[in-house]
Design an enzyme around this catalytic site. Structure first.
Site, PDB file in Angstrom:
ATOM      1  N   GLU A 169      16.580  29.043  36.662  1.00  0.00           N
ATOM      2  CA  GLU A 169      17.367  30.277  36.732  1.00  0.00           C
ATOM      3  C   GLU A 169      17.381  30.924  38.117  1.00  0.00           C
ATOM      4  O   GLU A 169      18.241  31.756  38.397  1.00  0.00           O
ATOM      5  CB  GLU A 169      16.790  31.298  35.753  1.00  0.00           C
ATOM      6  CG  GLU A 169      16.817  30.854  34.316  1.00  0.00           C
ATOM      7  CD  GLU A 169      17.948  31.506  33.540  1.00  0.00           C
ATOM      8  OE1 GLU A 169      18.096  32.719  33.665  1.00  0.00           O
ATOM      9  OE2 GLU A 169      18.667  30.789  32.838  1.00  0.00           O
ATOM     10  N   GLU A 210       6.739  56.237  50.568  1.00  0.00           N
ATOM     11  CA  GLU A 210       7.672  55.171  50.969  1.00  0.00           C
ATOM     12  C   GLU A 210       9.128  55.642  50.898  1.00  0.00           C
ATOM     13  O   GLU A 210      10.037  54.812  50.853  1.00  0.00           O
ATOM     14  CB  GLU A 210       7.484  53.935  50.097  1.00  0.00           C
ATOM     15  CG  GLU A 210       6.093  53.309  50.151  1.00  0.00           C
ATOM     16  CD  GLU A 210       5.709  52.746  51.514  1.00  0.00           C
ATOM     17  OE1 GLU A 210       6.554  52.732  52.431  1.00  0.00           O
ATOM     18  OE2 GLU A 210       4.540  52.346  51.652  1.00  0.00           O
ATOM     19  N   HIS A 245       1.434  42.502  50.768  1.00  0.00           N
ATOM     20  CA  HIS A 245       1.586  43.836  50.173  1.00  0.00           C
ATOM     21  C   HIS A 245       2.326  43.794  48.820  1.00  0.00           C
ATOM     22  O   HIS A 245       1.771  44.195  47.808  1.00  0.00           O
ATOM     23  CB  HIS A 245       2.306  44.766  51.162  1.00  0.00           C
ATOM     24  CG  HIS A 245       2.418  46.179  50.695  1.00  0.00           C
ATOM     25  ND1 HIS A 245       2.185  47.269  51.501  1.00  0.00           N
ATOM     26  CD2 HIS A 245       2.755  46.695  49.484  1.00  0.00           C
ATOM     27  CE1 HIS A 245       2.349  48.388  50.809  1.00  0.00           C
ATOM     28  NE2 HIS A 245       2.705  48.062  49.577  1.00  0.00           N
ATOM     29  N   HIS A 277       9.880  49.235  44.219  1.00  0.00           N
ATOM     30  CA  HIS A 277       8.805  48.577  44.972  1.00  0.00           C
ATOM     31  C   HIS A 277       7.580  48.430  44.078  1.00  0.00           C
ATOM     32  O   HIS A 277       7.239  49.339  43.329  1.00  0.00           O
ATOM     33  CB  HIS A 277       8.450  49.410  46.210  1.00  0.00           C
ATOM     34  CG  HIS A 277       7.166  48.979  46.861  1.00  0.00           C
ATOM     35  ND1 HIS A 277       6.997  47.733  47.415  1.00  0.00           N
ATOM     36  CD2 HIS A 277       5.977  49.619  47.019  1.00  0.00           C
ATOM     37  CE1 HIS A 277       5.768  47.633  47.897  1.00  0.00           C
ATOM     38  NE2 HIS A 277       5.125  48.758  47.668  1.00  0.00           N
TER      39      HIS A 277
END
Ligand SMILES: [Zn+2]
Length: 270
Positions: free
Chosen positions: A169, A116, A210, A139
């Site tokens: 929050e 990636e 994903h 990621h």
């Protein structure tokens, strides 16, 4: 030279990998991290002129020419990084307009950086243009955010509003909201370009079916961003199928934003 395994930035990245694994966000070889480093942070630990090998990146990133990154390796398991940082991580310098990575340390078993890398480097370039203090792209595959992409509308405004409503929050931690990338094949330059484009307006980009990408100024901030969004997604999944008696209203969210001095994404509150 000092032992690179004692460098604070390396120690923190190793601990982050372990922590993410323990959170269940990085099964098997899932997840990857890249950390931008200044040359001055490295020179106590290695000679930047000593290049171990060069690796083609398969893309151009002229904005990042000459920059140094500590990057997790392809096929490596986050759970194992702590036991052998030199095999599981690599320190690279991008040269030749980003087309080549010079390996300065790591990938000691002959490996290379995460598949990636395009998404990471293209995102770094975009985030640095937005915020020159940006350093981290992270990621992972957090369970609840991932699950939410199956049952929730993927419209970015709708997705963000749900997360904002799940915990007081959230609107303070990510006032710009989350962007959502519809599913596509990972590991390509195309998903890298699409992710970077989404990074122009938010530090969190959900990859449908994903996982998620986060960007920030340091590992703590970036981890915390994902942690907060993931918590909100967990709350959503606990209550989505139940009748709601109340929620955070848009007026409540405005009050939180006013109190903490943040500006929610324009047009995303009614
Ligand atoms: Zn992934």
């Amino acid at each position: 030279m000092k032992d690179i395994l004692t460098a604070p930035w390396l120690v923190e990245l190793v601990r982050t990998c372990s922590n993410m694994y323990v959170h269940g966000w990085d099964e098997r070889n899932g997840g990857n991290i890249s950390l931008l480093l200044d040359e001055s942070e490295l020179t106590d630990y290695l000679d930047p002129d000593r290049v171990l090998r060069t690796i083609p990146t398969g893309f151009a990133a002229p904005e990042l020419d000459g920059k140094y990154f500590l990057v997790t390796g392809t096929g490596k398991y986050f759970k194992n990084v702590q036991y052998d940082p030199a095999a599981n991580l690599g320190l690279i310098r991008l040269v030749d307009g980003g087309r080549t990575a010079e390996l300065l340390w790591g990938y000691s078993d002959g490996g290379r950086f995460t598949s990636e890398l395009p998404a990471h480097m293209m995102s770094h370039a975009v985030r640095l243009a937005v915020d020159p203090a940006s350093r981290v792209i992270l990621h992972c595959h957090p369970n609840n955010l991932l699950a939410m992409t199956y049952v929730h509308d993927l419209d970015e405004r709708a997705f963000t509003r749900t997360l904002w409503q799940m915990e007081t929050e959230c609107v303070f931690v990510f006032p710009e909201g989350v962007n959502v990338l519809p599913w596509q094949v990972c590991g390509t330059n195309e998903i890298g370009e699409a992710t970077a484009e989404k990074m122009r307006t938010a530090r969190l980009v959900v990859w449908a079916q994903h996982g998620i990408y986060g960007a920030g100024r340091d590992l703590d901030e970036t981890f915390g961003l994902i942690e907060t969004a993931e918590k909100a997604a967990e709350v959503y999944l606990k209550i989505a199928h139940l009748p709601w008696k109340q929620t955070l209203t848009d007026e409540n969210l405005r009050e939180i934003a006013r109190h903490f001095g943040v500006t929610p994404r324009a047009g995303w509150l009614d």
